[in-house]
Design a protein around this motif. Structure first.
Motif, short mmCIF file in Angstrom:
data_model
loop_
_atom_site.label_atom_id
_atom_site.label_comp_id
_atom_site.label_asym_id
_atom_site.label_seq_id
_atom_site.Cartn_x
_atom_site.Cartn_y
_atom_site.Cartn_z
N UNK A 431 0.84 -1.20 0.00
CA UNK A 431 0.00 0.00 0.00
C UNK A 431 0.87 1.25 0.00
N UNK A 432 1.95 1.22 0.78
CA UNK A 432 2.87 2.37 0.81
C UNK A 432 3.44 2.65 -0.58
N UNK A 433 3.79 1.59 -1.30
CA UNK A 433 4.34 1.75 -2.64
C UNK A 433 3.32 2.39 -3.58
N UNK A 434 2.06 1.91 -3.50
CA UNK A 434 1.01 2.47 -4.34
C UNK A 434 0.72 3.92 -3.98
N UNK A 440 3.28 10.68 -6.72
CA UNK A 440 4.22 11.09 -7.78
C UNK A 440 3.47 11.47 -9.04
N UNK A 441 2.41 10.71 -9.35
CA UNK A 441 1.63 11.00 -10.56
C UNK A 441 0.99 12.39 -10.49
N UNK A 442 0.54 12.78 -9.31
CA UNK A 442 -0.05 14.11 -9.15
C UNK A 442 0.94 15.20 -9.53
N UNK A 443 2.20 15.01 -9.11
CA UNK A 443 3.20 16.05 -9.31
C UNK A 443 3.87 16.01 -10.68
N UNK A 444 3.87 14.84 -11.32
CA UNK A 444 4.56 14.70 -12.61
C UNK A 444 3.61 14.97 -13.77
N UNK A 464 8.41 5.17 -3.62
CA UNK A 464 7.58 4.08 -4.10
C UNK A 464 8.43 2.86 -4.48
N UNK A 465 9.57 3.12 -5.09
CA UNK A 465 10.45 2.01 -5.49
C UNK A 465 10.95 1.25 -4.27
N UNK A 478 8.19 -1.99 -12.56
CA UNK A 478 8.40 -1.71 -13.98
C UNK A 478 7.89 -0.31 -14.32
N UNK A 479 6.72 0.05 -13.80
CA UNK A 479 6.17 1.39 -14.04
C UNK A 479 7.08 2.47 -13.44
N UNK A 480 7.57 2.21 -12.23
CA UNK A 480 8.42 3.19 -11.56
C UNK A 480 9.71 3.41 -12.33
N UNK A 481 10.34 2.31 -12.75
CA UNK A 481 11.61 2.42 -13.48
C UNK A 481 11.44 3.15 -14.80
#
Length: 488
Positions: A431-434, A440-444, A464-465, A478-481
């Motif tokens: 859950x922490x990772x998600x 991150x998506x909000x800011x990017x 998240x990683x 994979x999404x994070x990388x």
């Protein structure tokens, strides 16, 4: 230019009728505060031969005199007048407002009531009873709420113990807010860059480039002030929110302080502005002497007591034969999860009410489900919940964004995701990772809720990683990388 020290005598009168007695404060960035006698109030009928100075009958006032280097040009004088008017009309018992102002030889000054009891600095490190702490919280939050909800909202920008005075009735009153920053319509602000605050009490967002004054920064400063008064030291050292960002370390609990107050301080000092309570919420907590205040969210008030009672009856019925240790938060969560996934709007609202209750006691899966419900995610389940809850959606298929039209839902999601990361519980690594990835998506990704901040976005991707590795979530990794590749 005038030399203020030349007026510190009975023979020299400042601006015609103020006899300066002694400096009260010379530590401000732009001004000095002096104790003075308003000579216009001296009783001239007193016979000086009786051994009583006529000046003893004069009214004591505090004069805030801006230093010569801050002399104003013509435009500055008009701005000074306009801003004084705004503050003067913002009356409240917990605000110590200037009673007058003038400009003498190009130097502006304010006249304020004199508080002989001094500031709340004298409380630092002293043993205060819970009632006295709640009194302080109530008075200061009431003053802040008045500033923040003014027709032209006023952001103080320098809340600290020295700027919270103890008036002659023993009440706490905020001062030194007269020329801070006033938010006008839209996103325009008046700002005094020289008087931008004291670092130890400055929130993390104030160290960002082109930071915009916001009420949440005052709340962080209030949390730092309360922490210092109760513990004897500021929470993050002399660099304040900058140190909080750099070190990402939680504050230490204060011994012998009620848990509600500890929780309040922790939330006020949240690194994300949206995760801090409003002054109104703090005021309500101080009135009831509990935090958080046990109340249901306003947008679900139509559900009424009947639905809450139905939940309780259902829970009792389902678990009346269970052993006490089986009547767990996890089981309540499963009930809420089933309800919140229903196709019936009444059942979904019932599930959200129960899920919200579990979220308020910091059960991380419930916090995530509430964020998932209110956020901008494109998943069908999240969109279905919004529809059933009556949350209007702005659809931008080109960018793949589905944002609630009312910002408070997205801000609530941001606050909930941030809370998950602040709790830092490795039991819920997935859950922490998600949560970190969605932040991150909000800011990017460009969106209407918050301004793009690639530095913050990268920080959350790295967080998240770390959690994705711990939870062995290869899909998310994979999404994070892939996202991190864009930063190279």
């Amino acid at each position: 230019m005038i030399e203020i020290r030349e007026h510190e005598s009975e023979t020299k009168i400042f601006d015609g009728h103020y006899q300066l007695l002694r400096p009260l404060s010379t530590e401000g960035g732009t001004a000095d505060v002096w104790l003075a006698i308003d000579t216009n109030t001296i009783d001239s009928s007193i016979d000086s031969e009786e051994g009583t100075s006529s000046s003893d009958s004069g009214m004591l006032v505090a004069i805030k005199i801006y230093r010569p280097k801050n002399a104003l040009d013509i435009d500055g004088e008009q701005r000074f007048r306009d801003e004084f008017k705004i503050v003067y009309e913002c009356r409240h018992e917990n605000l110590l407002q200037p009673t007058g102002f003038s400009i003498f030889n190009g130097i502006p000054y304010l006249v304020l009531p004199y508080c002989k009891n001094g500031s709340s600095e004298q409380l630092i490190g002293k043993q205060l009873s819970p009632d006295n702490i709640w009194k302080f919280i109530l008075d200061v939050s009431s003053g802040l709420n008045r500033l923040h909800t003014n027709e032209t909202p006023i952001i103080h920008q320098d809340i600290k113990p020295a700027n919270i005075l103890i008036d002659n009735n023993g009440d706490y009153a905020i001062t030194d807010f007269g020329i801070s920053s006033k938010r006008k319509g839209g996103h325009e602000f008046y700002r005094d860059e020289e008087n931008s605050g004291t670092m130890a009490y400055m929130a993390p967002e104030r160290f960002q480039e082109n930071a915009v004054p916001m009420s949440q920064s005052d709340i962080w400063a209030f949390g730092a002030t309360l922490y210092e008064i109760l513990s004897g030291k500021v929470p993050f050292g002399e660099e304040g929110g900058k140190s909080q960002i750099d070190n990402s370390s939680p504050i230490l609990p204060i011994p012998n302080i009620p848990s509600d107050i500890q929780h309040l301080i922790s939330d006020c000092l949240a690194i994300e502005p949206g995760n801090r309570p409003s002054a109104k919420t703090i005021k309500e907590a101080a009135i009831t002497k509990q935090y958080p205040v046990r109340a249901h969210r306003k947008y679900f008030w139509l559900l009424g007591i009947g639905i809450i009672a139905a939940i309780i009856i259902a829970i009792v019925f389902l678990f009346k034969k269970s052993e006490p240790n089986k009547f767990s938060i996890e089981k309540l969560y499963q009930i809420a999860l089933i309800d919140i996934s229903s196709d019936d709007s009444t059942i979904v609202k019932r599930g959200v009410t129960l899920m919200d209750s579990l979220s308020n006691i910091r059960y991380i899966p419930a916090i995530y489900q509430m964020a998932y419900t209110y956020g901008w995610y494109i998943e069908d389940e999240s969109l279905k919940r919004k529809k059933l809850l009556g949350i209007d959606i702005f659809e931008d298929e080109k960018d793949g964004l589905y944002l609630p039209k009312i910002d408070r839902y997205s801000n609530e999601a941001l606050a909930l995701l941030s809370k998950i990361l602040e709790l830092n519980d490795s039991t819920y690594a997935e859950i922490n990772a998600q949560a970190a990835y969605r932040l991150a998506c909000y800011y990017v990704n460009p969106n209407q809720i918050i301004r793009s901040n690639m530095i913050k976005g990268k920080m959350y991707l790295i967080q998240s990683k770390k959690w994705a590795v711990l939870s062995n979530d290869s899909v998310l990794l994979q999404k994070i990388n892939q996202s991190l590749e864009t930063f190279k």
